[in-house]
Scaffold this active site. Structure first.
Site, mmCIF file in Angstrom:
data_model
loop_
_atom_site.group_PDB
_atom_site.id
_atom_site.type_symbol
_atom_site.label_atom_id
_atom_site.label_comp_id
_atom_site.label_asym_id
_atom_site.label_seq_id
_atom_site.Cartn_x
_atom_site.Cartn_y
_atom_site.Cartn_z
ATOM 1 N N HIS A 57 -3.021 3.136 -4.607
ATOM 2 C CA HIS A 57 -2.486 2.695 -3.307
ATOM 3 C C HIS A 57 -1.119 2.040 -3.476
ATOM 4 O O HIS A 57 -0.864 0.955 -2.930
ATOM 5 C CB HIS A 57 -3.469 1.734 -2.623
ATOM 6 C CG HIS A 57 -4.617 2.431 -1.931
ATOM 7 N ND1 HIS A 57 -4.442 3.346 -0.924
ATOM 8 C CD2 HIS A 57 -5.954 2.356 -2.126
ATOM 9 C CE1 HIS A 57 -5.625 3.801 -0.509
ATOM 10 N NE2 HIS A 57 -6.562 3.225 -1.233
ATOM 11 N N GLU A 60 -10.186 2.820 -4.779
ATOM 12 C CA GLU A 60 -9.791 4.216 -4.572
ATOM 13 C C GLU A 60 -8.668 4.671 -5.507
ATOM 14 O O GLU A 60 -7.567 4.964 -5.056
ATOM 15 C CB GLU A 60 -9.387 4.412 -3.107
ATOM 16 C CG GLU A 60 -10.522 4.059 -2.148
ATOM 17 C CD GLU A 60 -10.138 4.161 -0.674
ATOM 18 O OE1 GLU A 60 -11.002 4.558 0.122
ATOM 19 O OE2 GLU A 60 -8.995 3.830 -0.318
ATOM 20 N N ASP A 117 0.861 -1.191 0.000
ATOM 21 C CA ASP A 117 0.000 0.000 0.000
ATOM 22 C C ASP A 117 0.892 1.234 0.000
ATOM 23 O O ASP A 117 2.121 1.113 -0.139
ATOM 24 C CB ASP A 117 -0.968 -0.019 1.200
ATOM 25 C CG ASP A 117 -2.316 0.608 0.849
ATOM 26 O OD1 ASP A 117 -2.328 1.777 0.463
ATOM 27 O OD2 ASP A 117 -3.350 -0.072 0.964
HETATM 28 C C1 ACM Z 1 -11.101 -0.099 0.947
HETATM 29 O O1 ACM Z 1 -11.514 -0.047 2.104
HETATM 30 N N1 ACM Z 1 -10.483 0.950 0.427
HETATM 31 C C2 ACM Z 1 -11.273 -1.272 0.128
#
Ligand code: ACM
Ligand code: ZN
Length: 521
Positions: A245, A309, A174
Site C-alpha cells: 500500500h 495486504e 497509501d
Molecule cells: C485493511 O482493511 N486492509 C486493513
C-alpha cells in the site's frame, strides 16, 4: 447519555447553570477549567467566574482526589446537587470525562438562540460513578483515498472527545496519496500527495471523476492537530503503510521498488503489486528516516506500521530480494516478510516506541510488544499472539468498518459486537486493549459523507469501548441516541437517520447490489 455510565442515580431537584455560576478547581486543572469555560461560553454566550474556594452556592467544582483509586486513571464521579456540582477524579483525564458527561446533560446550542436573555441550563440532580471497560477506544480515518483538511480533523476530534474516545489512528499514507510532509523526502509531497483522477461509483466501474485530487499536512499542521488532540486526552497514532500500500511513495521514489519503474499515484482503489524492495538497504534507510521524523512529530508511544495486504510477487523475482533471501537464509518470500517486519519493529523499539500493525504482520516468534490490529481472519495467529503475551485491538471488518453502508452493516450489527473473542480464558482478557473503528475513504470525498458513514455507528463503538458488557442495552441505546443526535445537531453533524440505519433482513438481501454501489458526489 452515550456511552452509558456504569452507575447513575437520579435524585430530586435541579441545578440551574446561569451567568452567576462560579467554577472552582483544585490545582493543576487550569487547562481543563479553561476548556470548560470555553465550552460554556460557546453554548451559553457568557464566561463563568473562577473562584478560589470550594462548595460555594451555585458553583461547579473540579476536584482531584488521590483516594479515588478504584476509578483508575480515566474514571470520575459526577454529583449534581441543587446548589453545587462536583466532578471528582484521580486524574485530569477523569475530570475531562466527567465534563463530557455533564456536557451531554447540557445544550450546546443555547448560546446560539437569539432571544433568551439570561440563558439558564437546567441539570437534574444525580450521582454518576463511571470508568471505562477498555483502555483503547479508537477511530481510524484514512486520508489517503480522500484528503480531509485540518478543520475536519479537529471536528472529528471534538466528536471523539464527546464520546470519551481516546485514540485517533491517522492513516496518512497509501497507494492513492501520501499526506504528511517529510522534510528529508520532499517528493513524497511534490509527487506523492497528488493524483490525476479518482475512480467513482463502484469498485468495478470504469467511471472517473475527471479531476485531480491532492492534499497534505505540513509538519506545523500535524503539531497543531497533535496538540488539539492532547487537550482532549486523545492519542494520535500515525500510520505509515509498509511494505505494501505504498504506490504514492514509489511514484515519488521509484528506486525503492523492486522493478524501479516509474508508476503514478493510483487513481483507483485496490491492492497493488509494486511494494517496497526489501533487498535494498536504501529502503530501510528511507523508512527509518521517515519514522524518525514521525517520532519527532507524534508523542504517541505507539506507531502504526500498516502491513496489510502485501502481495509478494515482486520480491520473488527481484535480484536484490533474492540475494537478501540467501544472505538471511530465508526459505521463501513469506519468511522475508518476517525479516522486514522484525527490522522495522526493532528500529521502533530502539527508539523506545512500540509497533502496531494489521493482523497480517503476525508470525511465530514476533516481538510480544507488537500490538496486532485484528480486522480479518487469522484467528489462530491472533490467539497465539495473545497466549504469548501480546496485545490485540479489535477492528472486525463485518462489524466496525464504517466504510460499509447501512445495508451491509446496520447499526444493530455494530452495536452487538463483542471485542473479547469467544472462549478466551479470562486470564487473557486484559490482552484485549479495546476496539477501533476504521473509516476507509475510497468513497468518502467530503465531511458530509464522512459524518453519514460514522454516525450513529461510531456512537455504538464508543459504547462498546466504554460501557460494561452487562450494562449494554440496545433498546436504551436507541432511546439515548435520540438525545445524542440532538447534541450532534448542535455540532451540525450529518448523521444517518434512524429509518436508514437498520434496514430489514429482506430489504438487505434484495438490495445487496445497491449496497455495493456507493452514492458519489
Ligand atoms: C485493511 O482493511 N486492509 C486493513
Ligand atoms: Zn526487491
Amino acid at each position: 447519555m452515550i456511552p452509558l455510565p456504569i452507575d447513575i442515580h437520579y435524585k430530586k431537584g435541579e441545578f440551574h447553570l446561569n451567568s452567576n455560576t462560579s467554577v472552582y478547581s483544585t490545582s493543576n486543572l487550569q487547562k481543563i477549567v479553561k476548556y470548560f469555560l470555553e465550552l460554556i461560553k460557546g453554548s451559553n454566550g457568557y464566561e463563568l467566574k473562577e473562584v478560589d474556594s470550594t462548595n460555594n452556592s451555585n458553583s461547579i467544582n473540579f476536584i482531584l482526589d488521590d483516594s479515588l483509586k478504584n476509578l483508575k486513571d480515566e474514571g470520575y464521579i459526577l454529583e449534581v446537587f441543587k446548589e453545587t456540582i462536583f466532578i471528582k477524579a484521580l486524574s485530569e483525564k477523569g475530570i475531562f470525562y466527567g465534563i463530557q458527561t455533564l456536557r451531554q446533560l447540557l445544550s450546546d446550542k443555547l448560546g446560539r438562540e437569539k432571544n433568551s436573555k439570561e440563558k439558564i441550563q437546567t441539570i437534574p440532580c444525580l450521582r454518576i460513578e463511571d470508568y471505562p471497560r477498555f483502555k483503547w477506544r479508537g477511530f481510524m480515518l484514512d486520508v489517503s483515498r480522500h484528503f480531509h483538511d485540518i478543520d475536519t480533523i479537529k471536528h472529528v476530534l471534538d466528536l471523539l472527545a464527546l464520546m470519551k474516545m481516546n485514540i485517533f489512528h491517522w492513516h496518512l499514507t497509501d497507494d492513492q496519496g501520501w499526506r504528511i510532509e517529510i522534510k528529508k523526502y520532499p517528493k513524497l509531497i511534490d509527487v506523492g500527495s497528488k493524483r490525476k483522477d479518482t475512480k467513482i461509483k463502484t469498485w468495478w466501474s470504469k467511471k472517473y471523476r475527471g479531476k485531480p485530487h491532492q492534499g497534505f499536512y505540513t509538519q506545523d499542521e500535524i503539531r497543531e492537530i497533535v496538540s488539539y488532540a492532547q487537550d482532549r486526552f486523545i492519542t494520535v497514532i500515525p500510520e505509515i503503510e509498509m511494505p505494501g500500500h505504498c504506490r504514492a511513495a514509489i511514484a515519488a521514489y521509484p528506486e525503492l521498488s523492486c522493478q524501479k519503474k516509474q508508476t503514478d499515484v493510483s487513481i483507483k482503489p485496490g491492492i497493488f503489486k509494486d511494494i517496497f524492495c526489501v533487498g535494498q538497504e536504501e529502503t530501510f534507510r528511507f523508512l527509518e528516516y521517515i519514522l524518525s521524523e514521525i517520532i519527532e512529530l507524534f508523542p504517541s508511544e505507539i506507531i502504526h506500521i500498516g502491513g496489510d495486504e502485501v502481495p509478494l510477487k515482486r520480491w520473488k523475482s527481484c535480484i536484490n530480494c533474492k540475494s537478501r533471501m540467501q544472505s538471511e537464509k530465508t526459505k521463501n518470500a513469506k519468511e522475508l516478510r518476517k525479516y522486514f517486519t522484525k527490522r522495522i519493529v526493532d528500529y521502533l523499539n530502539s527508539q523506545d516506541k512500540r509497533a502496531i500493525g494489521w493482523n497480517e504482520i503476525l508470525y511465530e516468534g514476533i516481538d510480544k510488544g507488537v500490538i496486532a490490529q485484528w480486522w480479518l481472519r487469522k484467528k489462530d495467529k491472533i490467539l497465539n499472539h495473545i497466549y504469548n503475551g501480546g496485545n490485540i485491538v479489535l477492528s472486525h471488518l463485518f462489524h466496525v468498518y464504517l466504510d460499509y453502508n447501512y445495508i451491509v452493516t446496520p447499526l444493530q450489527k455494530t452495536y452487538s459486537f463483542e471485542p473479547i473473542p469467544k472462549n478466551l480464558d479470562e486470564k487473557h482478557h486484559e490482552k484485549i486493549l479495546g476496539i477501533e473503528a476504521p473509516l476507509w475513504s475510497e468513497w468518502v470525498p467530503n465531511r458530509e459523507r464522512l459524518e453519514w458513514q460514522i454516525f450513529p455507528r461510531l456512537a455504538a463503538v464508543a459504547e462498546i469501548g466504554w460501557t460494561l458488557k452487562e450494562n449494554k442495552n440496545y433498546k436504551t441505546f436507541i432511546q439515548r441516541l435520540k438525545q445524542f443526535n440532538k447534541k450532534l445537531d448542535d455540532f451540525g453533524v450529518n448523521y444517518a437517520h434512524m429509518k436508514e440505519v437498520n434496514p430489514s433482513r429482506i430489504y438487505r438481501i434484495f438490495n445487496l447490489k445497491k449496497a455495493l454501489k456507493w452514492p458519489q458526489i
